[in-house]
Design an enzyme around this catalytic site. Structure first.
Site, PDB file in Angstrom:
ATOM      1  N   PHE A 251      -2.108  -8.209   4.222  1.00  0.00           N
ATOM      2  CA  PHE A 251      -0.712  -7.792   4.415  1.00  0.00           C
ATOM      3  C   PHE A 251      -0.410  -6.475   3.686  1.00  0.00           C
ATOM      4  CE2 PHE A 251      -1.078 -12.314   3.007  1.00  0.00           C
ATOM      5  CZ  PHE A 251      -1.530 -12.790   4.222  1.00  0.00           C
ATOM      6  N   CYS A 252      -1.399  -5.580   3.649  1.00  0.00           N
ATOM      7  CA  CYS A 252      -1.238  -4.278   2.962  1.00  0.00           C
ATOM      8  C   CYS A 252      -0.938  -4.449   1.480  1.00  0.00           C
ATOM      9  CB  CYS A 252      -0.133  -3.437   3.589  1.00  0.00           C
ATOM     10  SG  CYS A 252      -0.465  -2.927   5.250  1.00  0.00           S
ATOM     11  N   ASN A 253      -1.339  -5.554   0.893  1.00  0.00           N
ATOM     12  CA  ASN A 253      -1.117  -5.766  -0.540  1.00  0.00           C
ATOM     13  C   ASN A 253      -2.447  -6.177  -1.174  1.00  0.00           C
ATOM     14  OD1 ASN A 253      -0.398  -6.707  -3.107  1.00  0.00           O
ATOM     15  ND2 ASN A 253       1.607  -7.400  -2.430  1.00  0.00           N
TER      16      ASN A 253
ATOM     17  N   ASN B 250       0.800  -1.228   0.000  1.00  0.00           N
ATOM     18  CA  ASN B 250       0.000   0.000   0.000  1.00  0.00           C
ATOM     19  C   ASN B 250       0.832   1.276   0.000  1.00  0.00           C
ATOM     20  OD1 ASN B 250      -2.624  -0.645  -0.405  1.00  0.00           O
ATOM     21  ND2 ASN B 250      -3.081  -1.019   1.759  1.00  0.00           N
TER      22      ASN B 250
END
Ligand SMILES: Cc1ncc(COP(=O)(O)O)c(C=O)c1O
Length: 467
Positions: A394-396, A136
């Site tokens: 996982f911020c992806n 992100n």
């Protein structure tokens, strides 16, 4: 049973034997892991530190007096000396020529990415191209690009391996306006799937007029990044991911010719040579100073050099080989786990071999009827066994949406609900797109991972068979 499994493992991965020094190191310098009975499998979240890193750093602090490096008194000069020594060692570690690269200290990889985002000269008709598989903090740069009228374009990753179709990528990169500033961003290693995207893209895309932002945050803990071979324009990373300590320090490694394109829209203490209030003028310092806002973390930065020297003394290739062997074993063993009726317990998102992939494995668990096993159940059981793994996206989100088949239509219909126009919590999102929006389970290996760690996860997974 363990010995029998270990023999099979060694037969399949004979080079693991060459990495036994890491077992000894774990006993000697990472005792707490085993004395406290932890199974640590979240190295992509954060690396672990050795006790010796702490004692070396502690000794340095306790035997010296360090002042704010923005002065020229003895304590200040000593702090400056150690900060500059760490800066030079970072360049040396990554084999980056000081003629070619500058090392800018930041708070973390996200801080480094923000510098690029806010100061890159995006403009009307220029482009920001990035692949779906990004953190992100790389995705967030699109807001700066959009605000300056640049054209933002995502390149998808493709199932089942979650890699990019190079024809699609280069069709896109080929169609840029060479008179513009164009930025292409990708991670050297995915923090979602472990995929290692080709570093050969760097030179090819540069030849087409692109600046390259290579996110190395999930790569450098277990892989060699040689900046005399690969020459991306911007490389952000966080040190705690490489060697656990210190937290709060990252870098932006930037090519000098690329850094000269960046323009900051503010100044701060330490970033100028001269600033005047009455004269309403300021003169930016040269890089790296002009990007280091205020006082750098001058007590922690010497611990970066200590950490890098620690990695160097072990050898990144030894760490790489060990993680590759353990990853290969986990991939094979997890893929084989089945319920009595023949259905598979685990689905792995991403490549099933260790070819061009690192030690991050993302999966979901399914019961014998093929239904997703809820994350909170997995988490509760893992926690009971002191297994540290990570759940979610996982911020992806880009890799996650493709892996979990969450479509644009599903997302638009969720986001366009009137009560979700301004605010959407994690829980709302899961209710909107349930159950896919709960994401996945990530297991990641690193510096002192051992065979017992991976067996502990396999045993934990086995408890869900026939459920
Ligand atoms: C690939 C990747 N990029 C960037 C980041 C951001 O790192 P930080 O949170 O340390 O800023 C992470 C963190 O997980 C990451 O895995």
């Amino acid at each position: 049973m363990k010995n029998e499994a270990y023999s099979r493992f060694l037969k399949k991965h004979p080079t693991f034997k060459n990495t036994v020094a890491l077992d000894l190191l774990r006993e000697k310098d990472y005792q707490t892991l085993d004395s406290e009975g932890h199974v640590y499998l979240d190295y992509t979240g954060g690396g672990l530190y050795a006790n010796s890193q702490l004692t070396t750093h502690q000794e340095l602090l306790s035997k010296n007096i360090f002042g704010n490096p923005h002065s020229y008194n003895p304590t200040s000069l000593h702090a400056t000396e150690l900060v500059e020594s760490a800066r030079n060692y970072v360049l040396e570690y990554f084999n980056a020529s000081p003629e070619e690269y500058v090392c800018i200290f930041t708070q973390n990889a996200s801080g480094a990415l923000k510098i690029v985002g806010e100061s890159y000269p995006f403009g009307e008709g220029c482009r920001y191209v990035l692949i779906f598989d990004n953190h992100n903090s790389v995705n967030g740069i699109r807001e700066y690009a959009n605000a300056k009228g640049a054209n933002v374009q995502y390149i998808p990753v493709v199932l089942p391996d979650l890699r990019v179709d190079e024809t699609v990528l280069f069709d896109e990169l080929n169609s840029s306006d060479r008179g513009c500033f164009n930025l292409f961003a990708f991670p050297a290693q995915s923090n979602f799937s472990g995929v290692q995207h080709p570093l050969t893209w760097i030179e090819k895309a540069q030849a087409l007029g692109w600046d390259i932002l290579l996110d190395a945050a999930a790569f450098t803990a277990t892989n060699r990044l040689d900046l005399s071979q690969w020459k991306p324009d911007f490389v952000p990373l966080s040190f705690y991911k490489m060697f656990g300590y210190p937290t709060g320090v990252g870098i932006l490694l930037a090519r000098k010719d690329a850094v000269s394109k960046l323009h900051r829209s503010w100044f701060a203490g330490g970033t100028t040579t001269v600033t005047s209030v009455r004269g309403e003028k300021y003169y930016p310092a040269d890089a790296p100073a002009c990007f280091e806002d205020g006082t750098v973390d001058f007590l922690s930065i010497p611990a970066v050099e200590i950490g890098l020297r620690h990695l160097k003394s072990i050898g990144i290739d030894v760490i790489h080989d060990r993680v590759a062997s353990l990853t290969g074993w986990l991939l094979d063993t997890l893929s084989e786990l089945q319920h009595k009726n023949g259905t598979h317990l685990i689905k792995i998102y991403g490549p099933l071999t260790t070819n061009a992939r690192g030690g991050t494995i993302t999966v979901n668990f399914f019961n014998s009827k093929g239904k997703l096993i809820q994350k909170h159940l997995l988490e509760k059981e893992a926690n009971k066994r002191k297994i540290s793994i990570r759940m979610g996206f996982f911020c992806n989100p880009g890799a996650g949406e493709i892996a979990l088949d969450i479509s644009t239509d599903e997302l638009s219909s969720c986001f366009s609900r009137p009560h979700y126009s301004d605010r959407l919590t994690d829980l709302d999102f899961q209710q909107c797109i349930d159950p896919k929006a709960s994401g996945a389970v990530r297991i990641s290996l690193g510096l002192v991972s051992n065979f017992a760690d991976v067996q502990a996860f396999i045993a934990f997974a086995g408890t869900f068979i026939n459920k």
